[in-house]
Design a protein around this motif. Structure first.
Motif, PDB file in Angstrom:
ATOM      1  N   GLU A   1      70.682  -1.474  30.010  1.00  0.00           N
ATOM      2  CA  GLU A   1      71.819  -1.720  30.890  1.00  0.00           C
ATOM      3  C   GLU A   1      71.382  -1.948  32.332  1.00  0.00           C
ATOM      4  OE1 GLU A   1      75.964   0.466  32.376  1.00  0.00           O
ATOM      5  OE2 GLU A   1      74.806   1.284  30.705  1.00  0.00           O
ATOM      6  N   GLN A   2      70.595  -1.019  32.875  1.00  0.00           N
ATOM      7  CA  GLN A   2      70.179  -1.108  34.282  1.00  0.00           C
ATOM      8  C   GLN A   2      68.942  -1.991  34.476  1.00  0.00           C
ATOM      9  OE1 GLN A   2      71.936   0.096  36.701  1.00  0.00           O
ATOM     10  NE2 GLN A   2      73.376   1.302  35.488  1.00  0.00           N
ATOM     11  N   ARG A   3      68.197  -2.209  33.392  1.00  0.00           N
ATOM     12  CA  ARG A   3      66.964  -3.009  33.418  1.00  0.00           C
ATOM     13  C   ARG A   3      65.983  -2.501  34.481  1.00  0.00           C
ATOM     14  NH1 ARG A   3      69.558  -8.665  33.893  1.00  0.00           N
ATOM     15  NH2 ARG A   3      67.488  -9.314  34.573  1.00  0.00           N
ATOM     16  N   ILE A   4      65.715  -1.221  34.375  1.00  0.00           N
ATOM     17  CA  ILE A   4      64.712  -0.579  35.217  1.00  0.00           C
ATOM     18  C   ILE A   4      63.734   0.177  34.313  1.00  0.00           C
ATOM     19  CG2 ILE A   4      66.143  -0.353  37.287  1.00  0.00           C
ATOM     20  CD1 ILE A   4      66.691   2.523  36.418  1.00  0.00           C
ATOM     21  N   PRO A   5      62.487   0.374  34.750  1.00  0.00           N
ATOM     22  CA  PRO A   5      61.467   1.018  33.894  1.00  0.00           C
ATOM     23  C   PRO A   5      61.557   2.539  33.950  1.00  0.00           C
ATOM     24  CG  PRO A   5      60.482   0.324  35.959  1.00  0.00           C
ATOM     25  CD  PRO A   5      61.918  -0.124  36.015  1.00  0.00           C
ATOM     26  N   ARG A   6      62.510   3.086  33.216  1.00  0.00           N
ATOM     27  CA  ARG A   6      62.753   4.528  33.303  1.00  0.00           C
ATOM     28  C   ARG A   6      61.580   5.363  32.799  1.00  0.00           C
ATOM     29  NH1 ARG A   6      69.242   5.208  31.852  1.00  0.00           N
ATOM     30  NH2 ARG A   6      69.964   4.712  33.978  1.00  0.00           N
ATOM     31  N   ASN A   7      60.887   4.906  31.763  1.00  0.00           N
ATOM     32  CA  ASN A   7      59.717   5.651  31.293  1.00  0.00           C
ATOM     33  C   ASN A   7      58.645   5.713  32.378  1.00  0.00           C
ATOM     34  OD1 ASN A   7      60.913   6.083  28.853  1.00  0.00           O
ATOM     35  ND2 ASN A   7      59.663   4.639  27.693  1.00  0.00           N
ATOM     36  N   ALA A   8      58.455   4.601  33.067  1.00  0.00           N
ATOM     37  CA  ALA A   8      57.475   4.571  34.158  1.00  0.00           C
ATOM     38  C   ALA A   8      57.917   5.470  35.306  1.00  0.00           C
ATOM     39  CB  ALA A   8      57.276   3.137  34.653  1.00  0.00           C
ATOM     40  N   LEU A   9      59.221   5.543  35.571  1.00  0.00           N
ATOM     41  CA  LEU A   9      59.736   6.441  36.607  1.00  0.00           C
ATOM     42  C   LEU A   9      59.465   7.896  36.237  1.00  0.00           C
ATOM     43  CD1 LEU A   9      63.162   4.727  37.388  1.00  0.00           C
ATOM     44  CD2 LEU A   9      61.278   5.010  39.007  1.00  0.00           C
ATOM     45  N   LEU A  10      59.698   8.243  34.978  1.00  0.00           N
ATOM     46  CA  LEU A  10      59.433   9.611  34.532  1.00  0.00           C
ATOM     47  C   LEU A  10      57.947   9.937  34.627  1.00  0.00           C
ATOM     48  CD1 LEU A  10      61.784   9.787  31.402  1.00  0.00           C
ATOM     49  CD2 LEU A  10      62.045  11.079  33.533  1.00  0.00           C
ATOM     50  N   PHE A  11      57.112   8.978  34.250  1.00  0.00           N
ATOM     51  CA  PHE A  11      55.664   9.204  34.301  1.00  0.00           C
ATOM     52  C   PHE A  11      55.195   9.369  35.747  1.00  0.00           C
ATOM     53  CE2 PHE A  11      51.148   8.194  33.670  1.00  0.00           C
ATOM     54  CZ  PHE A  11      50.892   8.987  32.557  1.00  0.00           C
ATOM     55  N   THR A  12      55.787   8.607  36.678  1.00  0.00           N
ATOM     56  CA  THR A  12      55.459   8.751  38.099  1.00  0.00           C
ATOM     57  C   THR A  12      55.824  10.147  38.582  1.00  0.00           C
ATOM     58  OG1 THR A  12      55.894   6.397  38.457  1.00  0.00           O
ATOM     59  CG2 THR A  12      55.875   7.821  40.406  1.00  0.00           C
ATOM     60  N   THR A  13      56.954  10.667  38.118  1.00  0.00           N
ATOM     61  CA  THR A  13      57.369  12.019  38.484  1.00  0.00           C
ATOM     62  C   THR A  13      56.376  13.047  37.968  1.00  0.00           C
ATOM     63  OG1 THR A  13      59.679  11.300  38.360  1.00  0.00           O
ATOM     64  CG2 THR A  13      59.265  13.676  38.377  1.00  0.00           C
ATOM     65  N   VAL A  14      55.914  12.852  36.756  1.00  0.00           N
ATOM     66  CA  VAL A  14      54.919  13.763  36.174  1.00  0.00           C
ATOM     67  C   VAL A  14      53.631  13.744  37.008  1.00  0.00           C
ATOM     68  CG1 VAL A  14      53.429  14.163  34.164  1.00  0.00           C
ATOM     69  CG2 VAL A  14      55.849  13.599  33.834  1.00  0.00           C
ATOM     70  N   ILE A  15      53.215  12.561  37.453  1.00  0.00           N
ATOM     71  CA  ILE A  15      52.022  12.457  38.295  1.00  0.00           C
ATOM     72  C   ILE A  15      52.224  13.229  39.597  1.00  0.00           C
ATOM     73  CG2 ILE A  15      50.606  10.867  39.663  1.00  0.00           C
ATOM     74  CD1 ILE A  15      51.131   8.754  37.486  1.00  0.00           C
ATOM     75  N   GLY A  16      53.418  13.065  40.206  1.00  0.00           N
ATOM     76  CA  GLY A  16      53.704  13.778  41.445  1.00  0.00           C
ATOM     77  C   GLY A  16      53.652  15.278  41.272  1.00  0.00           C
ATOM     78  N   ILE A  17      54.180  15.775  40.143  1.00  0.00           N
ATOM     79  CA  ILE A  17      54.147  17.211  39.865  1.00  0.00           C
ATOM     80  C   ILE A  17      52.711  17.672  39.635  1.00  0.00           C
ATOM     81  CG2 ILE A  17      54.843  18.994  38.218  1.00  0.00           C
ATOM     82  CD1 ILE A  17      57.378  17.317  37.695  1.00  0.00           C
ATOM     83  N   ALA A  18      51.954  16.881  38.872  1.00  0.00           N
ATOM     84  CA  ALA A  18      50.592  17.271  38.506  1.00  0.00           C
ATOM     85  C   ALA A  18      49.660  17.344  39.713  1.00  0.00           C
ATOM     86  CB  ALA A  18      50.030  16.284  37.479  1.00  0.00           C
TER      87      ALA A  18
END
Length: 478
Positions: A333-350
């Motif tokens: 629907e939004q045509r955005i890379p949500r998996n990549a957004l989640l993975f970026t968040t994981v990197i920030g936390i790590a």
């Protein structure tokens, strides 16, 4: 084929590019910079650094207008050279921007802790002699999740906020500059150099500051990375790359000049909080708070721009078959890379829990990676000019020798950081370990990432509607 939604207006792209370059550290660092390089060295050095950054930005502008696709320089290097070189460019970019995301996880709370000492309580652990406090870490993680939320529903929400913050930065900056020049005096700036204070000649002060000044201007390729989502013409996107550098360079220069004008710059050099202390000392506490507000907003805009860019880099690399394919999936629907957004968040936390000292190591190594990217980008520019002369270039660089100046500067920066005896080499063995480890890890990722499509299919996915122009130009030159 995974295609991102085109929702970024020209104004939003300018806000992403320029505000993404205007960070927060300059507000505090002006004291240290004046003490080390003199006010004249800082101001003239910033102008020179802006010129050099523009030389590289010219190459990116032409390349972006030719291939306005997510991933920016990664895409261009892939097309100009081959799959391994393209991956190298993308991997360097991921390393740079992930380091910045992690830095801002810590820096957000750290900056607020300068005015709210209560945040610097409840120490959890210490790394590199720096204590990590629970409130500071929690604020950083909160900002990380806020960035995720703003991006989750598309760029419209995230970059509407970015535009508002950018406009606020400009308005507040103009207020600081006006008061600095109106109530200050040129006698506070002259003489612009003080060899006794800095231990440097005037020319040494200027050229020595160019390298850290380029650090302030790192990140103008964010516009190129997000180009696929632009709703304006490819020619306009190319122009915005250059405009972003010019705006950011002018902003920094005027802020440093106002700081040097309002009171004698040698006095500011003795303070600890740069522009904030200078205006407070001059009798303008409200302007001092405005300078602090600029620093906070600069931190937020850079955090948002870089966070968004990392996700698009990961998405683009995965779409080309160079990272696990789950990162290339987009929301229907939004045509955005949500998996990549989640993975970026994981990197920030790590990485965010590592604290300021460890993250400075990442940023120092990132500076070397940026120089490598600039050099490779310039080489990409010239190679595509040679191999695809008939390619349609909506924004075409007329003076083609300008990017070469940026390439030479990038080569000198790499040498200055890696060769002993230059005075600017990486200072810690840990930094050399990080430098090499990330590259080795990249080799392993490249070798072991499964390839579920042919290289031709990945190329078509990566280029999308730009593939036809690329294939046509390549056929004409065969």
């Amino acid at each position: 084929m995974a295609e991102l939604k085109k929702t970024l207006s020209g104004t939003a792209l300018v806000a992403v590019g320029a505000a993404g370059l205007i960070g927060s550290s300059f507000v505090y660092l002006s004291s240290q910079l004046f003490a080390e390089f003199s006010a004249g060295g800082v101001i003239i050095g910033m102008l020179l650094a802006t010129f050099l950054a523009c030389c590289v930005a010219l190459a990116i502008s032409e390349l972006t207008s030719s291939f306005p696709r997510a991933g920016g320089e990664f895409v261009y290097a892939y097309l100009a050279f081959n799959r391994p070189v393209g991956f190298l460019m993308g991997w360097l970019a991921v390393g740079v921007f992930c380091g910045i995301v992690a830095f801002y996880v810590t820096a957000t709370g750290f900056l607020l802790g300068q005015v709210i000492p209560a945040l610097n309580t409840i120490p959890l652990y210490s790394i590199g002699g720096e204590a990590i406090h629970l409130p500071v870490l929690m604020i950083g993680l909160g900002m990380l999740f806020l960035n995720l939320w703003m991006n989750w529903y598309g760029t419209t929400v995230a970059f509407s906020i970015q535009v508002m913050m950018f406009i606020t930065i400009v308005v507040l900056g103009l207020a600081v500059v006006f008061v600095g020049f109106d109530h200050g005096d040129i006698s506070n700036f002259l003489p612009a150099f003080n060899e006794e204070l800095t231990g440097r000649t005037s020319w040494s002060s200027v050229f020595s500051f160019v390298l850290p000044a380029l650090g302030f201007l790192t990140g103008f390729s964010i516009v190129a990375i997000l180009a696929e989502e632009a709703s304006v013409s490819a020619r306009q996107v190319g122009r915005i790359v250059i405009l972003s550098v010019v705006i950011a360079g002018a902003f920094y220069t005027l802020m440093f000049m106002a700081t040097a004008w309002v009171i004698p710059w040698e006095t500011t050099a003795s303070f600890s909080s740069g522009t904030i202390d200078a205006f407070r000392h001059a009798g303008f506490p409200i302007i001092a708070y405005l300078a602090f507000a600029i620093g906070v907003l600069g931190l937020l805009t850079t955090f948002l721009a870089v966070f968004s860019s990392v996700s698009r880099l990961l998405f683009s690399l995965a779409r080309a078959g160079l990272l696990p394919k789950f990162l290339a999936r987009i929301d229907n629907e939004q045509r955005i890379p949500r998996n990549a957004l989640l993975f970026t968040t994981v990197i920030g936390i790590a990485l965010g829990w590592l604290g300021p000292k460890s993250l400075v190591w990442l940023l120092n190594v990132g500076g070397v990676y940026v120089a490598m990217m600039w050099l490779l980008t310039v080489l990409t520019f010239y190679r595509l000019r040679k191999t695809l002369p008939s390619l349609h270039r909506p924004y075409r660089v007329r003076l083609t020798w300008f990017p070469a100046i940026g390439g030479v500067a990038a080569l000198l920066i790499i040498a200055a950081n890696l060769l002993p005896g230059t005075g600017m080499t990486l200072k810690s063995n840990v930094e050399y370990m990080i430098l090499c480890s990330w590259l080795v890890f990249g080799v392993l990722v490249y070798l072991f990432t499964g390839k579920d499509k042919s290289q031709q299919a990945n190329l078509e996915d990566m280029l999308g509607d730009s593939y036809e122009a690329f294939a046509k130009a390549k056929a004409q030159n065969s």
